[in-house]
Write an enzyme that holds these catalytic residues in place. Structure first.
Site, mmCIF file in Angstrom:
data_model
loop_
_atom_site.group_PDB
_atom_site.id
_atom_site.type_symbol
_atom_site.label_atom_id
_atom_site.label_comp_id
_atom_site.label_asym_id
_atom_site.label_seq_id
_atom_site.Cartn_x
_atom_site.Cartn_y
_atom_site.Cartn_z
ATOM 1 N N CYS A 74 20.738 28.246 -53.854
ATOM 2 C CA CYS A 74 19.290 28.190 -53.840
ATOM 3 C C CYS A 74 18.540 29.270 -53.052
ATOM 4 O O CYS A 74 19.073 29.911 -52.164
ATOM 5 C CB CYS A 74 18.821 26.835 -53.324
ATOM 6 S SG CYS A 74 19.667 25.442 -54.082
ATOM 7 N N GLY A 96 19.411 31.190 -57.718
ATOM 8 C CA GLY A 96 19.504 29.925 -58.429
ATOM 9 C C GLY A 96 18.899 30.041 -59.801
ATOM 10 O O GLY A 96 17.733 30.413 -59.932
ATOM 11 N N ASN A 98 17.795 25.165 -48.880
ATOM 12 C CA ASN A 98 18.885 26.050 -49.279
ATOM 13 C C ASN A 98 20.056 25.787 -48.354
ATOM 14 O O ASN A 98 19.967 26.058 -47.153
ATOM 15 C CB ASN A 98 18.454 27.520 -49.172
ATOM 16 C CG ASN A 98 19.640 28.474 -49.220
ATOM 17 O OD1 ASN A 98 20.642 28.194 -49.857
ATOM 18 N ND2 ASN A 98 19.529 29.595 -48.531
ATOM 19 N N GLY A 99 21.136 25.244 -48.872
ATOM 20 C CA GLY A 99 22.283 24.990 -48.022
ATOM 21 C C GLY A 99 23.158 23.881 -48.538
ATOM 22 O O GLY A 99 23.050 23.438 -49.686
ATOM 23 N N TYR A 140 28.008 39.757 -51.765
ATOM 24 C CA TYR A 140 27.694 39.486 -53.167
ATOM 25 C C TYR A 140 26.332 38.851 -53.410
ATOM 26 O O TYR A 140 25.637 39.213 -54.344
ATOM 27 C CB TYR A 140 28.781 38.565 -53.737
ATOM 28 C CG TYR A 140 28.611 38.248 -55.209
ATOM 29 C CD1 TYR A 140 29.023 39.145 -56.183
ATOM 30 C CD2 TYR A 140 28.023 37.058 -55.627
ATOM 31 C CE1 TYR A 140 28.870 38.866 -57.530
ATOM 32 C CE2 TYR A 140 27.868 36.767 -56.962
ATOM 33 C CZ TYR A 140 28.288 37.678 -57.913
ATOM 34 O OH TYR A 140 28.127 37.409 -59.233
#
Length: 371
Positions: A24, A50, A125-126, A265
């Site tokens: 996310c 995402g 986010n996580g 990445y």
């Protein structure tokens, strides 16, 4: 202010599953005209974080407005009537890559709850490593979950807190969760950004015409015309409200442990993560690879797009030709982020094509960052 130091089953996670769980992108803007439009623009820049779904929540001074959709940001929020659909001067947004819970609309964020003290919207986010334990405990105590996402547990913890003020309740909830996370939360008075105590997930603070902006990456600030101010530090909570911008430290001090996958990445190459240019870090990785693993080849070829900086660094260090021997179809999104291996393999076939004019008869060194 003082702060204390369809039918579905419960989610299941294989304890031996060690696949990357990056999950996310989040974005938030405070007291800005057409905040939902600004948020949609920021989410465009975070689309790489995402691709399954996206959502925006806005507050117009009286009411909260939310929209959540499966699919890409442009398809969901590309219309010219967005600021009429989601009016308000404060908004938060989310692009989803599922790590806990399936690919269903009920799991899409921002999540909203109407609590005793007022509404709250949350974008996360996580990955909460103690989510299953928390969920089981909350359900046993009477909580009714509307999703299978670990993010919803945070809202339940906030709702159950008996602390007198919102920030105290929010802090108490965060002190019960474990894992890496970056959060943006919006109430009828505040916009809050929080980064986990180890700084595993990225979160930055920007300035848009004197108003604060939170985002997962600096590329989102660039997209909306905001100025980068600084990284939200590990274990820091930053609050924007009518009193201005304030910083709190609700967690015991720990050494930062940012996720290396952001550099390798996941982040966009034009972002700056924890003070380091992602592009430069990847290029330096390629140079180091050339020193550690020299090869007698004719040409260096990257696997596009994220492998390009490393391959360029390798070629420059080794004094070898650099060529785009694999051509990417940019109408296909990121493939590792697809939810199943079958979808990933199909995506690769659709996305990447060898360029025979570059490769034929050559000894090729292929640089890839996602093996």
């Amino acid at each position: 202010m003082s702060l204390p130091h369809e039918r579905w089953s419960a989610p299941h996670r294989d304890p031996d599953d060690d696949t990357p769980r990056l999950e996310c992108g989040v974005f938030g803007v405070y007291d800005t005209a057409e905040a939902s439009g600004v948020t949609a623009l920021g989410l465009h820049a975070l689309q790489h974080r995402g691709q399954e779904a996206c959502g925006i929540a806005a507050f117009d001074g009286q009411r909260f407005h939310t929209e959540r959709h499966m699919g890409y940001v442009g398809d969901a929020f590309g219309g010219g009537d967005l600021n009429k659909r989601l009016p308000g001067r404060t908004a938060i947004g989310h692009t989803r890559y599922s790590t806990a819970g399936g690919s269903f609309l009920r799991n899409v964020q921002p999540m909203f709850a109407d609590l005793e003290a007022g509404g709250i919207a949350l974008a996360h986010n996580g990955n909460l490593t103690n989510f299953l334990t928390l969920r089981e405990q909350l359900v046993q105590e009477g909580a009714i979950f509307q999703s299978t996402s670990d993010s919803e547990a945070i809202l339940h913890l906030i709702a159950r807190s008996r602390r007198p003020r919102f920030l105290d309740r929010f802090t108490e909830a965060l002190q019960q969760i474990e894992g890496g996370y970056a959060l943006v939360a919006m109430t009828n008075k505040k916009l809050v950004g929080v980064r986990d105590p180890l700084g595993i997930r990225p979160l930055v603070l920007g300035d848009l015409n004197g108003k604060p902006v939170f985002a997962s990456e600096t590329c989102a600030l660039d997209m909306v015309g905001a100025t980068f101010v600084r990284d939200i530090e590990h274990g820091e909570m930053v609050v924007a409200d009518e009193k201005g911008l304030r910083s709190f430290r609700p967690f015991p001090a720990q050494r930062a442990r940012p996720c290396i996958f952001e550099y390798v990445y996941f982040a966009r190459p034009d972002s700056v993560v924890n003070g380091r240019s992602v592009y430069d870090v990847r290029k330096r990785m390629g140079r180091r690879l050339a020193v550690e693993t020299p090869a007698d080849v004719d040409v260096v070829v990257p696997v596009p797009d994220s492998g390009v900086p490393a391959a360029l660094g390798f070629a420059q260090e080794a004094g070898l030709p650099f060529e785009m021997g694999i051509i990417r179809n940019h109408y296909v999104g990121r493939t590792f982020i697809q939810p199943t291996q079958g979808e990933r393999e199909l995506g690769v076939r659709m996305k990447l094509s060898p360029y025979r004019a570059v490769l034929a008869g050559k000894r090729v060194l292929l640089v890839d960052d996602s093996i």
